[in-house]
Every structure is written in C-alpha cells, then in structure tokens.
Design a protein around this motif. Structure first.
Motif, PDB file in Angstrom:
ATOM      1  N   TRP A 131       0.819  -1.218   0.000  1.00 29.66           N
ATOM      2  CA  TRP A 131       0.000   0.000   0.000  1.00 29.66           C
ATOM      3  C   TRP A 131       0.849   1.263   0.000  1.00 29.66           C
ATOM      4  O   TRP A 131       0.321   2.345  -0.292  1.00 29.66           O
ATOM      5  CB  TRP A 131      -0.919   0.013   1.217  1.00 29.66           C
ATOM      6  CG  TRP A 131      -2.146  -0.774   0.973  1.00 29.66           C
ATOM      7  CD1 TRP A 131      -2.336  -2.085   1.245  1.00 29.66           C
ATOM      8  CD2 TRP A 131      -3.358  -0.302   0.371  1.00 29.66           C
ATOM      9  NE1 TRP A 131      -3.583  -2.451   0.842  1.00 29.66           N
ATOM     10  CE2 TRP A 131      -4.229  -1.390   0.316  1.00 29.66           C
ATOM     11  CE3 TRP A 131      -3.787   0.933  -0.114  1.00 29.66           C
ATOM     12  CZ2 TRP A 131      -5.505  -1.292  -0.219  1.00 29.66           C
ATOM     13  CZ3 TRP A 131      -5.056   1.035  -0.637  1.00 29.66           C
ATOM     14  CH2 TRP A 131      -5.899  -0.076  -0.683  1.00 29.66           C
TER      15      TRP A 131
ATOM     16  N   LEU B 287       0.605   3.061  -3.379  1.00 27.12           N
ATOM     17  CA  LEU B 287      -0.687   3.283  -4.039  1.00 27.12           C
ATOM     18  C   LEU B 287      -1.147   4.726  -3.846  1.00 27.12           C
ATOM     19  O   LEU B 287      -1.346   5.153  -2.714  1.00 27.12           O
ATOM     20  CB  LEU B 287      -1.741   2.330  -3.472  1.00 27.12           C
ATOM     21  CG  LEU B 287      -2.067   1.135  -4.357  1.00 27.12           C
ATOM     22  CD1 LEU B 287      -0.877   0.219  -4.392  1.00 27.12           C
ATOM     23  CD2 LEU B 287      -3.283   0.422  -3.860  1.00 27.12           C
TER      24      LEU B 287
ATOM     25  N   LEU C  29      -3.772   7.317  -3.415  1.00 29.20           N
ATOM     26  CA  LEU C  29      -5.208   7.317  -3.120  1.00 29.20           C
ATOM     27  C   LEU C  29      -5.895   8.473  -3.823  1.00 29.20           C
ATOM     28  O   LEU C  29      -7.066   8.414  -4.157  1.00 29.20           O
ATOM     29  CB  LEU C  29      -5.438   7.435  -1.617  1.00 29.20           C
ATOM     30  CG  LEU C  29      -4.722   6.379  -0.785  1.00 29.20           C
ATOM     31  CD1 LEU C  29      -5.005   6.588   0.674  1.00 29.20           C
ATOM     32  CD2 LEU C  29      -5.144   4.997  -1.195  1.00 29.20           C
TER      33      LEU C  29
ATOM     34  N   GLY D 150      -7.734  -2.238  -5.398  1.00 34.74           N
ATOM     35  CA  GLY D 150      -7.211  -0.883  -5.514  1.00 34.74           C
ATOM     36  C   GLY D 150      -6.284  -0.757  -6.712  1.00 34.74           C
ATOM     37  O   GLY D 150      -6.333   0.226  -7.461  1.00 34.74           O
TER      38      GLY D 150
ATOM     39  N   PHE E  96     -11.747   6.953  -6.123  1.00 35.41           N
ATOM     40  CA  PHE E  96     -10.861   5.795  -5.975  1.00 35.41           C
ATOM     41  C   PHE E  96     -11.520   4.723  -5.108  1.00 35.41           C
ATOM     42  O   PHE E  96     -11.532   3.545  -5.453  1.00 35.41           O
ATOM     43  CB  PHE E  96      -9.523   6.244  -5.369  1.00 35.41           C
ATOM     44  CG  PHE E  96      -8.617   5.105  -5.023  1.00 35.41           C
ATOM     45  CD1 PHE E  96      -8.011   4.381  -6.021  1.00 35.41           C
ATOM     46  CD2 PHE E  96      -8.392   4.742  -3.708  1.00 35.41           C
ATOM     47  CE1 PHE E  96      -7.184   3.320  -5.725  1.00 35.41           C
ATOM     48  CE2 PHE E  96      -7.566   3.687  -3.396  1.00 35.41           C
ATOM     49  CZ  PHE E  96      -6.965   2.973  -4.409  1.00 35.41           C
ATOM     50  N   VAL E  97     -12.112   5.158  -3.979  1.00 31.85           N
ATOM     51  CA  VAL E  97     -12.733   4.187  -3.069  1.00 31.85           C
ATOM     52  C   VAL E  97     -13.923   3.515  -3.749  1.00 31.85           C
ATOM     53  O   VAL E  97     -14.109   2.297  -3.636  1.00 31.85           O
ATOM     54  CB  VAL E  97     -13.147   4.889  -1.760  1.00 31.85           C
ATOM     55  CG1 VAL E  97     -14.014   3.970  -0.913  1.00 31.85           C
ATOM     56  CG2 VAL E  97     -11.926   5.303  -0.988  1.00 31.85           C
TER      57      VAL E  97
ATOM     58  N   THR F 134     -12.666   0.926  -6.127  1.00 32.01           N
ATOM     59  CA  THR F 134     -12.167  -0.233  -5.388  1.00 32.01           C
ATOM     60  C   THR F 134     -13.331  -1.088  -4.901  1.00 32.01           C
ATOM     61  O   THR F 134     -13.299  -2.318  -4.976  1.00 32.01           O
ATOM     62  CB  THR F 134     -11.311   0.242  -4.201  1.00 32.01           C
ATOM     63  OG1 THR F 134     -10.365   1.177  -4.683  1.00 32.01           O
ATOM     64  CG2 THR F 134     -10.596  -0.899  -3.550  1.00 32.01           C
TER      65      THR F 134
END
Lengths: 205, 339
Positions: free
Chosen positions: B94, B97, B99, B249, B282-283, B286
């Motif tokens: 992570w 990544l 976000l 993600g 993004f969320v 995902t």
C-alpha cells in the motif's frame, strides 16, 4: 549518517543470513535464510539508488525462484547430518576457492570502489541528468548500445527453457491423461439421453 | 532533528493508512456475509448491533480471546512467523498506491515493480504455514497455493507490462495521470483483454473462489491454515482480505483511472462532479471490484486443480502475449484517444 547506520544494519543481517544458509541444520531453514539474504541485498541496492536491480532481485529470486526451491526442499527428506560428514576434510579446498573468488572480485571492481563513504554519493552522481530514473536509463542503454548481447542472452534463456521442457515432456506409456479441451467441448447431447417412459405410479394401479 | 521529524511524519502517514485499512477489512467480512446472504435469500448476521453492524468487532474479540494452539510436532518458529509473513506484504504494497493526486506515502519511480515484488512475497506465508504445521492437509494446501501463485504471477506480470507500455511509466501516479479524461479514456478499454487477464489472475493470486484450491474446505479441510486457531488464524484471514482490497485498488488505479471522475473533462457532467474529491472516486472503484470478488464467490463452483493450471498457462498467458503485440502496433500508430 542515517544511511550509514541502515547500511551497517542491513550488511550485518546479510552476513548473518548468508552464514545461516550453510550452517542451519534444517534445509528449509537454509532456504529461508537465503531468502532473507536476497531480500537484504536488495535493500542494500536500494540504498545506492539501484532501485530497478533491487526490486528485480526481490521479484525474480525471492518471488519466484526461491518459492520453487522451497517447494522442492519441502518435498525431499534431506538428512543434513549425512551431507555434512566431510565438512572438515573439504574445508581447505573451500577456503581456497573462496579466497580466489574474493581476489578476482577485488581485481574487477578495484579497491577504490570498496571505499564506503564516497560510495552512495558516486552512485547517485553517475545517474546523470535523468532525475535518477534508472529504469529508463537501463532501458535506453539495453535497447541501443547493448541490443545484440541483450537479444542473444534472451535467446540463450529461451533455448534453456525449451530444453528443460523437452527433457521433462516425454510421453510415457501407461499414464492416464485428461484431455481438458475434449471435456470442455462436450455437448449435452453426447452425455445425456432423455428417455420417455410412463411414470411408476400409473403402473402400480 | 529534521530526520526525526521526517520519520515521525512517515510513521503518522503509515498509521493513518493502516488503521482505515483494518477497519475496511473488518467491514469487508461483514459486507461479504451480508451480500452473499442476500444472494442466497438469507438474512446474514443481524444480532449484534443494528442490522448486525457490530458483528465484525464481536468476531475479532472472540478470536483474540481464543487460545493459539501449537501442534505437537510443528516447527514452532516458522509456525508463528508464517501468519506475519502473509500479512506483511499485503500491507507493505500500500505504500506506493496513490489514493488521490499526490496522496501517497512513497512516490517511487519503480512503483509497479515494487507492487509486483510485494505481492509475490505473500505466498511465503502460505507455504511456510503449510509446511510448519506438519499436517498432510496443510502441506497439500501449501503445495497447491505455491504452484498456483507462481503460475498466475506470470500472467499478471504480462498484463501489467501492457499497462506500463501504455502509460510509459512505472510510477503509479503517472499511470493514473496517463488516463486523464472521461471513462472511455481509461486503460480498461484499449487493454480490455489484459484487464480481464489481470482480474482473473488477481482473484487467483488471493486464493479466492473459484480458485481457492489452497483452502478447499470440501477436499482438504481448510488447506494451509487447518492447524491455526485464535489470533494466528485471524491474521491469515486479515491477510486474505487485505490482499483482496489491494488487488482491487490496483485494478482501479491501473485500468479504471484511479482518482479521476468518470465524467472528467466532459462539457456538462464534468463541472457538475468537480466537487467530489478524488479519493471518493478511488474508493468507489475499489468497492466495485470488491463486490465482484464477493459476487464470484456466491456464483462460481471451485475449479479443478488441473483446470486452474491449464487456464493460467494455456489460456491467460497466450492472450496477454498476443495483446502485447497488438498493443505495440496501437501505440506505434497512435491509435484512438489513448496513445
């Protein structure tokens, strides 16, 4: 300052792991120590900003080669005590080979490179004006200046791969194979036969 | 002094990422049970808290209180290390990544390679757990997991080669920026076969259904973690779900334009959704993939082991190789709005 501390910590772990590879009693422990050694040397490469080499080492050796290695080691029941029997007898020869290898490396790399304090600085300086993006640099060098050796290496690797597959892929008699594409291609009509018959309740009465 | 402040700042950033991640993992289990129960016309957990919302916390507390049983002939050190080895890479990946624009812990140039290296480390936890338990079911599960992960990693790596060819960069932030624009500018469209291959290999890498032969509870009890109990088992569970979130993600970043809104740059809709922060998109993306994971689990039966191997080596890898050639032609000719 902090970088130096990190370097010595990682170097100590690397040496410890490398020693464990040859001294551990359990072959699985040996293989895992080798994983640790690869990982710490990757970290050392990151420290001199050779990020591509470092990550490629983790990706290829830790992620793929050592997994298969462990795989094999776990399947075998190796008795390390038997393997170790002639340790003292072969020690002088091993030490000689080790010393020769060390000398050769020193000749190639040169003593000037072993000088630690200037090491990180020099490596960073040699990256040039490309903002330290050494993947781009490696790529542009590999595909222009060294394109023939690079392609030759690729072909040699391909040959090795095909040879390995050919060696293992001989047809043996007496084994049962599943032809999956035939299984996938089957239609309902091949397997299923609809029978029309009167229901049993009607027969009883 | 400066170094200390920087270190503290980095640690703060890591904590700020990991805690929401753990909460997401906890509620992922809840979502999974609720969604699958809805698909199977059941109610799912509904006793602890409102609509069962406190169920994950109750489960975590239960697992914390339970005893961790060490099998008699297990290799103790490796038995304890294995769960840690399986969760560490899932969290470490992570770090690179993004976000949202600029919202990333380590903005490194070799981000994509780093992610691949970290996800390939995850298999050690499984293999070691299987071997250290000294149980035949666990060892069988470990062997299956090892072969499966190594095979699908190749297809996954090839799919990602397509992404880096299109973006011209290994930096995940730059990969997202290369997809700037509305929904048809994202890489899922020119790289559709690679996208599908990536997603299938991602499901196989996380050992989720229909590729969960490593666990295979109907054939080899629970595979590699059959001997684990209490918190050690919980960590394997955490790792599996953290890996699912990571793969989702990554798919969002590499194929669905990361933090960009699907209406970015359109005449009317674009400004209308300007106010939504990038991290929300993004969320959402995902979550779309996470839902797919759960949907697969409720829909597909488990693959047979030889079918998995065949799919990986004989179907997915040739598809990626062919599409890489097509892609090079597309890039050379400047095809469409993408290149």
């Amino acid at each position: 300052m902090i970088e130096k501390v990190i370097f010595y910590v990682f170097a100590a772990i690397l040496l410890l792991a490398a020693t464990l590879v040859i001294t551990a009693r359990n072959p699985v422990h040996s293989a895992l120590s080798l994983v640790l050694a690869f990982f710490t040397s990757a970290a050392l490469w990151l420290l001199v900003e050779a990020e591509f080499l470092g990550i490629a080492l983790v990706l290829v050796y830790v992620g793929a080669v050592m997994v298969l290695f462990l795989f094999v080691v776990m399947m075998l029941d190796i008795n390390v005590a038997v393997l170790r029997e002639g340790f003292a007898r072969y020690l002088p020869l091993g030490a000689l080979v080790g010393v020769v290898m060390l000398l050769e490396m020193l000749l190639v790399i040169g003593a000037s490179q072993v000088d630690l304090p200037g090491f990180a600085g020099e490596a960073a300086g040699s990256l040039g004006e490309d903002g330290g993006n050494n993947i781009r640099m490696l790529g542009s060098v590999l595909y222009t200046v060294y394109v023939y050796p690079f392609e030759l290496a690729a072909i040699v690797l391909l040959l090795a791969m095909i040879a390995a597959i050919m060696l293992t892929h001989r047809r043996r008699g007496g084994t049962k194979h599943q032809d999956i594409s035939a299984q996938v291609r089957t239609r309902k009509e091949d397997r299923l036969r609809m029978v029309r018959m009167p229901s049993e309740r009607n027969n009883d009465s | 002094m400066d170094a200390m402040i920087e270190l503290a700042w980095t640690v703060t950033k890591i904590v700020a990422l990991v805690i929401p991640l753990f909460i997401a993992v906890a509620y992922m289990t809840y979502a999974e049970r609720k969604i699958i129960s809805a698909m199977q016309l059941r109610r799912g957990p509904n006793r602890v808290g409102w609509h069962g919302l406190l169920q994950p916390i109750a489960d975590a507390l239960k697992l914390l209180m339970k005893e961790v049983v060490l099998p008699q002939n297990a290799n103790r050190a490796l038995f304890v290390i294995a769960p840690m080895l399986s969760i560490m890479p899932a969290l470490a990946a992570w770090a690179v990544l993004p976000l949202s624009e600029g919202l990333v812990i380590a903005d490194i140039n070799a981000g994509l390679l780093y992610v691949l290296a970290m996800t390939s480390m995850g298999v050690y936890g499984i293999i070691l757990a299987g071997w250290a338990s000294n149980s035949k079911y666990a060892l069988l599960g470990a062997m299956r997991a090892g072969a499966q992960v190594v095979s699908y990693e190749i297809a996954m790596g090839f799919a990602l080669v397509g992404v880096l060819m299109s973006a011209g960069s290994l930096n995940l932030g730059e990969i997202v920026q290369a997809q700037q624009g509305p929904i048809w500018n994202w890489f899922w469209l020119p790289l559709l076969p690679l996208f599908v291959v990536y997603w299938i290999s991602g499901v196989a890498e996380t050992n989720r259904l229909p590729f969960d032969v490593a666990e295979g509870e109907s054939e080899i009890v629970a595979g590699f973690h059959v001997e684990y109990s209490g918190m050690a088992f919980a960590i394997f569970f955490l790792a599996e779900y953290a890996n699912m979130i990571l793969i989702s993600g990554l798919a969002a970043i590499m194929f669905l334009g990361g933090w960009y809104s699907p209406f970015h740059g359109l005449p009317l809709l674009g400004p209308a959704f300007e106010w939504v922060p990038g991290i929300v998109w993004f969320v959402l993306k995902t979550c779309l993939f996470l839902f797919l994971f759960i949907w697969f689990r409720a829909t597909f039966p488990r693959y047979r082991y030889d079918q998995i191997m065949r799919l990986g080596w004989k179907v997915l890898i040739p598809v990626t190789v062919v599409w890489l050639i097509v892609l090079s032609v597309m890039i050379l000719t400047g095809f469409g709005p993408w290149f």
